[in-house]
Motif scaffolding. Structure first.
Motif, PDB file in Angstrom:
ATOM      1  N   GLU A 268       8.553   0.145  10.228  1.00  0.00           N
ATOM      2  CA  GLU A 268       8.696   0.967   9.294  1.00  0.00           C
ATOM      3  C   GLU A 268       9.747   0.749   8.210  1.00  0.00           C
ATOM      4  O   GLU A 268       9.347   1.810   7.018  1.00  0.00           O
TER       5      GLU A 268
ATOM      6  N   LYS B 159       6.025   2.276   5.713  1.00  0.00           N
ATOM      7  CA  LYS B 159       6.653   3.629   6.181  1.00  0.00           C
ATOM      8  C   LYS B 159       7.446   4.493   4.990  1.00  0.00           C
ATOM      9  O   LYS B 159       6.783   5.197   4.167  1.00  0.00           O
TER      10      LYS B 159
ATOM     11  N   THR C  97       6.188   6.597   2.120  1.00  0.00           N
ATOM     12  CA  THR C  97       6.940   7.705   1.708  1.00  0.00           C
ATOM     13  C   THR C  97       7.253   8.161   0.793  1.00  0.00           C
ATOM     14  O   THR C  97       7.048   9.025   0.381  1.00  0.00           O
TER      15      THR C  97
END
Length: 459
Positions: A38, A41, A45
């Motif tokens: 996570e 990510k 992003t």
């Protein structure tokens, strides 16, 4: 420069780990792995968003705060994310995260032609702060990993993208062959997809530039006004490149390399693998004028091939066996362990017969086009081995790579070269004089002078 942190929708990351806690085990448990995923990510992003909308200086400042300074703005989701990754104490995870982030930026800046930003990204890793001592456990760990990264192959691969096209001649001699050095990056499936894409894109750009420059050079070399308008020779062969091209293009008619490859492919369709290996050696040495050298090549290749996949000797040749065999042949002729030059490579190079070696490799690719990538990766391995030596000590290898580059541009790209005799005064039967001929190039598919159209795949 430290920036005010870019705000985006917050992702619940949990509590920031205590920087002074004892180190976690290198192997991540399931919960830690999910948390790290996570966190990765979140950073990906962020960079994908700002690289498209923000000025490169802003993006570089964010990148530096994350990966160099380990910013401690606890209200920022990306900051908590990088702390989670570092605290997990897995250098491989950090390295992969860093690489992917670098290539996210490289890809986007390459598309936007922000080449200076790419160079500044690489320069970030020269910051002296990386070598400074710190009492912070996480920051100390980060700097240790960064120092390891800077001395790694991964960083050397990244630095390739900071080279401008024209810098190849100014830097190390191996920079001239960057299009080949990039191949191992984009065929390695363990590399991030962004790295593979960036490497493939840049390699194609460099090959296209060389292809165009070579076509322009040969076109103007035939001009009577060439003294004032001659484009720069893109090769390291000097004017000799014209004779090399003429020798390659002159091989027309029934026994040109493409026809020979097609004939060989048709004649070996339904034979056994053992018979195929015997025919393959005969095909490779066919039309070699130096019979003694042909015997040496035949003996050495036959010795290698006899034991290759011998458990399949009685099976019918198929595409998989063809490709695997051609890959091994390429290695026999270049580098068998992908580190040192092979015995046959040294034999052919030291006998000053680089063109013969190149033609052998060309004939392999013409019967198995998928093997070209493997061949280019082997060429990259050779360049990497010899780049430790000064240019003046390995001119014979450089000469080979130059001839290889020209040959595969002529035979495997979408420009057709034609040879036209302009001096018919010499008596028949005399030795060929290349100055009596001129080379003309044009895109395949363009109309010829007689109004006919070249076949797209003709050579």
């Amino acid at each position: 420069m430290t920036v005010m942190w870019y705000k985006e929708s917050e992702i619940i990351m949990g509590v920031l780990p205590d920087d002074s806690q004892s180190e976690l085990p290198v192997e991540l448990n399931t919960k830690a792995r999910l948390l790290v995923n996570e966190s990765q990510k979140t950073i990906y992003t962020l960079l994908l968003d700002i690289v498209k909308r923000k000025h490169p200086s802003f993006v570089l400042a964010i990148f530096k705060d994350l990966f160099i300074n380990l910013a401690d703005c606890m209200n920022s989701t990306p900051t908590r994310a990088i702390h989670e990754i570092v605290a997990a104490n897995n250098e491989e995870v950090f390295r992969n995260t860093l690489k992917r982030c670098c290539y996210i930026l490289v890809n986007n800046w390459e598309v936007a032609r922000q080449h200076q930003a790419i160079r500044e990204l690489i320069d970030i890793f020269s910051d002296s702060v990386i070598s400074q001592r710190t009492t912070s456990v996480n920051l100390s760990r980060l700097r240790k990993w960064l120092k390891n990264f800077i001395t790694s192959k991964d960083y050397e691969e990244l630095k390739i993208f900071s080279l401008k096209h024209e810098e190849g001649e100014k830097g190390h001699w191996s920079y001239r062959y960057t299009s080949y050095l990039l191949v191992p990056q984009y065929i390695d499936r363990t590399n991030p997809v962004e790295q593979r894409k960036a490497a493939k894109t840049l390699a194609k750009q460099l090959k296209d530039k060389f292809k165009l420059d070579l076509a322009m050079y040969t076109a103007r070399a035939n001009s009577v006004e060439k003294e004032n308008t001659m484009p720069k020779n893109p090769t390291g062969l000097g004017d000799e490149v014209l004779n090399v091209i003429k020798m390659l293009v002159a091989r027309r008619g029934q026994f040109n390399y493409v026809n020979l490859a097609n004939i060989f492919t048709q004649q070996t369709q339904y034979i056994t693998y053992k018979e195929f290996k015997i025919s393959l050696v005969k095909y490779l040495i066919f039309c070699l004028n130096d019979k003694d050298l042909a015997m040496v090549i035949s003996a050495k290749l036959s010795d290698k091939l006899n034991s290759l996949y011998e458990n399949h000797d009685n099976e019918e040749i198929n595409n998989l066996l063809l490709q695997k065999t051609c890959q091994h042949l390429i290695e026999y002729l270049t580098t068998e362990n992908h580190q040192l030059p092979s015995e046959l490579f040294l034999v052919l190079i030291f006998q000053k017969t680089p063109l013969i070696l190149v033609i052998l490799l060309l004939k392999i690719v013409l019967i198995c086009k998928p093997s070209r990538l493997h061949l280019e990766a082997c060429i990259a391995d050779l360049i990497r081995y010899y780049e430790q030596f000064p240019e003046e000590d390995c001119q014979w290898v450089i000469n080979f790579v130059e001839i290889f580059n020209v040959t595969f541009t002529i035979y495997a790209e979408d420009v057709e070269y034609n040879l036209v005799k302009i001096n018919n005064d010499r008596a028949d039967g005399t030795m060929v004089e290349w100055e009596d001929y001129r080379v003309f190039s044009q895109l395949k598919g363009e109309p010829k002078a007689d109004g006919k159209v070249n076949e797209k795949n003709s050579l």
